[in-house]
Write a protein that holds these residues in place. Sequence first.
Motif, PDB file in Angstrom:
ATOM      1  N   GLN A  21       0.690  -0.792   0.245  1.00 50.80           N
ATOM      2  CA  GLN A  21      -0.251   0.114   0.463  1.00 50.80           C
ATOM      3  C   GLN A  21       0.738   1.406  -0.027  1.00 50.80           C
ATOM      4  OE1 GLN A  21      -2.193  -0.212   3.595  1.00 50.80           O
ATOM      5  NE2 GLN A  21      -3.988  -1.948   2.623  1.00 50.80           N
ATOM      6  N   ALA A  22       0.644   2.398  -0.795  1.00 56.52           N
ATOM      7  CA  ALA A  22       1.776   3.569  -0.083  1.00 56.52           C
ATOM      8  C   ALA A  22       1.264   4.372   0.803  1.00 56.52           C
ATOM      9  CB  ALA A  22       0.693   4.419  -1.941  1.00 56.52           C
ATOM     10  N   LEU A  23       2.144   4.613   1.208  1.00 60.68           N
ATOM     11  CA  LEU A  23       1.971   5.738   2.152  1.00 60.68           C
ATOM     12  C   LEU A  23       0.901   6.874   2.694  1.00 60.68           C
ATOM     13  CD1 LEU A  23       5.529   5.838   3.276  1.00 60.68           C
ATOM     14  CD2 LEU A  23       3.958   4.031   3.630  1.00 60.68           C
ATOM     15  N   LYS A  24      -0.056   7.098   3.899  1.00 59.94           N
ATOM     16  CA  LYS A  24      -0.496   7.796   3.643  1.00 59.94           C
ATOM     17  C   LYS A  24      -0.242   9.045   3.904  1.00 59.94           C
ATOM     18  CE  LYS A  24      -4.308   5.246   5.506  1.00 59.94           C
ATOM     19  NZ  LYS A  24      -5.621   5.221   6.613  1.00 59.94           N
ATOM     20  N   PRO A  25      -0.470  10.795   3.214  1.00 58.13           N
ATOM     21  CA  PRO A  25      -0.015  11.980   3.750  1.00 58.13           C
ATOM     22  C   PRO A  25      -0.003  12.469   5.080  1.00 58.13           C
ATOM     23  CG  PRO A  25      -1.474  12.239   2.250  1.00 58.13           C
ATOM     24  CD  PRO A  25      -1.659  10.734   2.176  1.00 58.13           C
ATOM     25  N   ARG A  26       0.858  12.614   5.568  1.00 59.27           N
ATOM     26  CA  ARG A  26       1.101  13.546   6.741  1.00 59.27           C
ATOM     27  C   ARG A  26      -0.396  14.145   7.376  1.00 59.27           C
ATOM     28  NH1 ARG A  26       7.727  13.856   9.181  1.00 59.27           N
ATOM     29  NH2 ARG A  26       7.789  11.118   8.083  1.00 59.27           N
ATOM     30  N   ASN A  27       0.076  15.286   6.466  1.00 59.65           N
ATOM     31  CA  ASN A  27      -0.749  15.577   7.106  1.00 59.65           C
ATOM     32  C   ASN A  27      -2.045  16.496   5.562  1.00 59.65           C
ATOM     33  OD1 ASN A  27      -3.130  18.146   7.450  1.00 59.65           O
ATOM     34  ND2 ASN A  27      -1.121  19.991   8.386  1.00 59.65           N
ATOM     35  N   HIS A  28      -3.335  15.850   5.389  1.00 63.03           N
ATOM     36  CA  HIS A  28      -3.594  15.815   3.874  1.00 63.03           C
ATOM     37  C   HIS A  28      -4.620  16.936   3.497  1.00 63.03           C
ATOM     38  CE1 HIS A  28      -6.841  15.572   7.335  1.00 63.03           C
ATOM     39  NE2 HIS A  28      -8.022  15.944   6.339  1.00 63.03           N
ATOM     40  N   LEU A  29      -4.680  17.656   5.071  1.00 66.63           N
ATOM     41  CA  LEU A  29      -4.838  19.219   4.881  1.00 66.63           C
ATOM     42  C   LEU A  29      -3.715  20.173   3.662  1.00 66.63           C
ATOM     43  CD1 LEU A  29      -7.313  20.111   7.577  1.00 66.63           C
ATOM     44  CD2 LEU A  29      -8.007  19.497   5.988  1.00 66.63           C
ATOM     45  N   ALA A  30      -2.892  19.979   4.320  1.00 64.76           N
ATOM     46  CA  ALA A  30      -1.883  20.525   3.687  1.00 64.76           C
ATOM     47  C   ALA A  30      -1.228  19.788   2.439  1.00 64.76           C
ATOM     48  CB  ALA A  30       0.197  20.010   3.880  1.00 64.76           C
ATOM     49  N   LEU A  31      -1.999  18.928   1.872  1.00 66.15           N
ATOM     50  CA  LEU A  31      -1.804  19.145   0.949  1.00 66.15           C
ATOM     51  C   LEU A  31      -2.507  19.070  -0.382  1.00 66.15           C
ATOM     52  CD1 LEU A  31      -0.189  16.315  -1.146  1.00 66.15           C
ATOM     53  CD2 LEU A  31      -2.035  14.888  -0.390  1.00 66.15           C
ATOM     54  N   ALA A  32      -4.067  19.479   0.622  1.00 66.22           N
ATOM     55  CA  ALA A  32      -4.827  19.927  -1.033  1.00 66.22           C
ATOM     56  C   ALA A  32      -4.944  21.181  -0.735  1.00 66.22           C
ATOM     57  CB  ALA A  32      -6.273  19.831   0.039  1.00 66.22           C
ATOM     58  N   ALA A  33      -4.393  22.055   0.371  1.00 64.35           N
ATOM     59  CA  ALA A  33      -4.112  22.920   0.325  1.00 64.35           C
ATOM     60  C   ALA A  33      -3.106  22.981  -0.864  1.00 64.35           C
ATOM     61  CB  ALA A  33      -3.302  23.771   1.542  1.00 64.35           C
ATOM     62  N   LYS A  34      -1.653  22.715  -0.748  1.00 64.86           N
ATOM     63  CA  LYS A  34      -0.533  23.112  -1.714  1.00 64.86           C
ATOM     64  C   LYS A  34      -0.829  22.685  -3.214  1.00 64.86           C
ATOM     65  CE  LYS A  34       3.942  21.192  -2.648  1.00 64.86           C
ATOM     66  NZ  LYS A  34       5.256  20.879  -1.196  1.00 64.86           N
ATOM     67  N   GLN A  35      -2.049  21.627  -3.615  1.00 63.83           N
ATOM     68  CA  GLN A  35      -2.646  20.991  -4.849  1.00 63.83           C
ATOM     69  C   GLN A  35      -2.641  22.536  -4.805  1.00 63.83           C
ATOM     70  OE1 GLN A  35      -3.961  17.389  -4.357  1.00 63.83           O
ATOM     71  NE2 GLN A  35      -2.605  16.432  -5.012  1.00 63.83           N
ATOM     72  N   ARG A  36      -3.814  23.220  -4.506  1.00 68.95           N
ATOM     73  CA  ARG A  36      -4.463  24.099  -4.891  1.00 68.95           C
ATOM     74  C   ARG A  36      -3.769  25.574  -5.307  1.00 68.95           C
ATOM     75  NH1 ARG A  36      -7.512  23.087  -0.339  1.00 68.95           N
ATOM     76  NH2 ARG A  36      -7.495  24.110   1.073  1.00 68.95           N
ATOM     77  N   VAL A  37      -3.046  25.996  -4.949  1.00 65.40           N
ATOM     78  CA  VAL A  37      -2.314  26.825  -5.298  1.00 65.40           C
ATOM     79  C   VAL A  37      -2.352  27.761  -6.136  1.00 65.40           C
ATOM     80  CG1 VAL A  37       0.152  28.646  -4.737  1.00 65.40           C
ATOM     81  CG2 VAL A  37      -0.588  26.302  -3.306  1.00 65.40           C
ATOM     82  N   ALA A  38      -3.142  29.073  -5.942  1.00 64.29           N
ATOM     83  CA  ALA A  38      -2.979  29.755  -6.961  1.00 64.29           C
ATOM     84  C   ALA A  38      -1.655  30.640  -7.927  1.00 64.29           C
ATOM     85  CB  ALA A  38      -4.522  30.211  -7.483  1.00 64.29           C
ATOM     86  N   GLY A  39      -1.343  31.712  -8.372  1.00 62.27           N
ATOM     87  CA  GLY A  39      -0.466  32.308  -8.689  1.00 62.27           C
ATOM     88  C   GLY A  39      -0.694  34.226  -8.062  1.00 62.27           C
ATOM     89  N   PRO A  40      -0.196  34.991  -7.935  1.00 59.07           N
ATOM     90  CA  PRO A  40      -0.972  36.512  -7.855  1.00 59.07           C
ATOM     91  C   PRO A  40      -1.400  37.139  -8.814  1.00 59.07           C
ATOM     92  CG  PRO A  40       2.012  36.185  -8.941  1.00 59.07           C
ATOM     93  CD  PRO A  40       1.154  34.655  -8.571  1.00 59.07           C
ATOM     94  N   HIS A  41      -2.517  37.291  -8.228  1.00 56.05           N
ATOM     95  CA  HIS A  41      -3.729  37.725  -8.686  1.00 56.05           C
ATOM     96  C   HIS A  41      -3.827  39.398  -9.581  1.00 56.05           C
ATOM     97  CE1 HIS A  41      -6.200  34.241  -8.372  1.00 56.05           C
ATOM     98  NE2 HIS A  41      -5.745  34.907  -6.862  1.00 56.05           N
ATOM     99  N   GLN A  42      -2.232  39.837  -9.025  1.00 53.60           N
ATOM    100  CA  GLN A  42      -2.213  41.208  -9.485  1.00 53.60           C
ATOM    101  C   GLN A  42      -0.791  41.396  -9.886  1.00 53.60           C
ATOM    102  OE1 GLN A  42      -3.932  44.592  -6.901  1.00 53.60           O
ATOM    103  NE2 GLN A  42      -2.418  43.748  -5.086  1.00 53.60           N
ATOM    104  N   LYS A  43      -0.496  42.494 -10.402  1.00 56.62           N
ATOM    105  CA  LYS A  43       1.272  42.536 -10.436  1.00 56.62           C
ATOM    106  C   LYS A  43       1.413  42.956  -9.314  1.00 56.62           C
ATOM    107  CE  LYS A  43       1.584  43.898 -15.515  1.00 56.62           C
ATOM    108  NZ  LYS A  43       1.886  44.720 -15.921  1.00 56.62           N
ATOM    109  N   SER A  44       3.118  42.956  -8.493  1.00 57.24           N
ATOM    110  CA  SER A  44       4.202  43.294  -7.878  1.00 57.24           C
ATOM    111  C   SER A  44       4.175  44.526  -7.820  1.00 57.24           C
ATOM    112  CB  SER A  44       5.626  42.805  -7.515  1.00 57.24           C
ATOM    113  OG  SER A  44       5.743  43.118  -8.425  1.00 57.24           O
ATOM    114  N   ILE A  45       4.810  45.258  -6.713  1.00 58.66           N
ATOM    115  CA  ILE A  45       4.976  46.858  -6.554  1.00 58.66           C
ATOM    116  C   ILE A  45       5.984  47.273  -7.306  1.00 58.66           C
ATOM    117  CG2 ILE A  45       5.900  49.008  -5.618  1.00 58.66           C
ATOM    118  CD1 ILE A  45       3.939  47.265  -2.845  1.00 58.66           C
ATOM    119  N   SER A  46       6.779  46.679  -7.192  1.00 58.30           N
ATOM    120  CA  SER A  46       7.946  46.481  -8.540  1.00 58.30           C
ATOM    121  C   SER A  46       7.755  46.207  -9.190  1.00 58.30           C
ATOM    122  CB  SER A  46       9.104  45.373  -7.976  1.00 58.30           C
ATOM    123  OG  SER A  46       8.873  44.129  -8.315  1.00 58.30           O
TER     124      SER A  46
END
Length: 66
Positions: A21-46
């Motif tokens: 069996q494959a190992l379970k992720p240690r923190n399933h909430l952190a894994l879900a959050a990492k998979q839905r990470v989005a990019g910035p919605h506006q340009k940075s100040i620089s």
Amino acid sequence: MANKALAKRQKLTIRIEPSQQALKPRNHLALAAKQRVAGPHQKSISAQRQGQKRLLKIKLSEPDEQ
């Protein structure tokens, strides 16, 4: 002993048999959050400052309309 013939960019993968069996992720909430990470919605100040600087150079280099 590690395989020394592998190049630096190659990644050693371990194959899991169907009986294992494959190992379970240690923190399933952190894994879900990492998979839905989005990019910035506006340009940075620089990036905004650099864009304004470019526009200023364009305006200053244009001949006056008179």
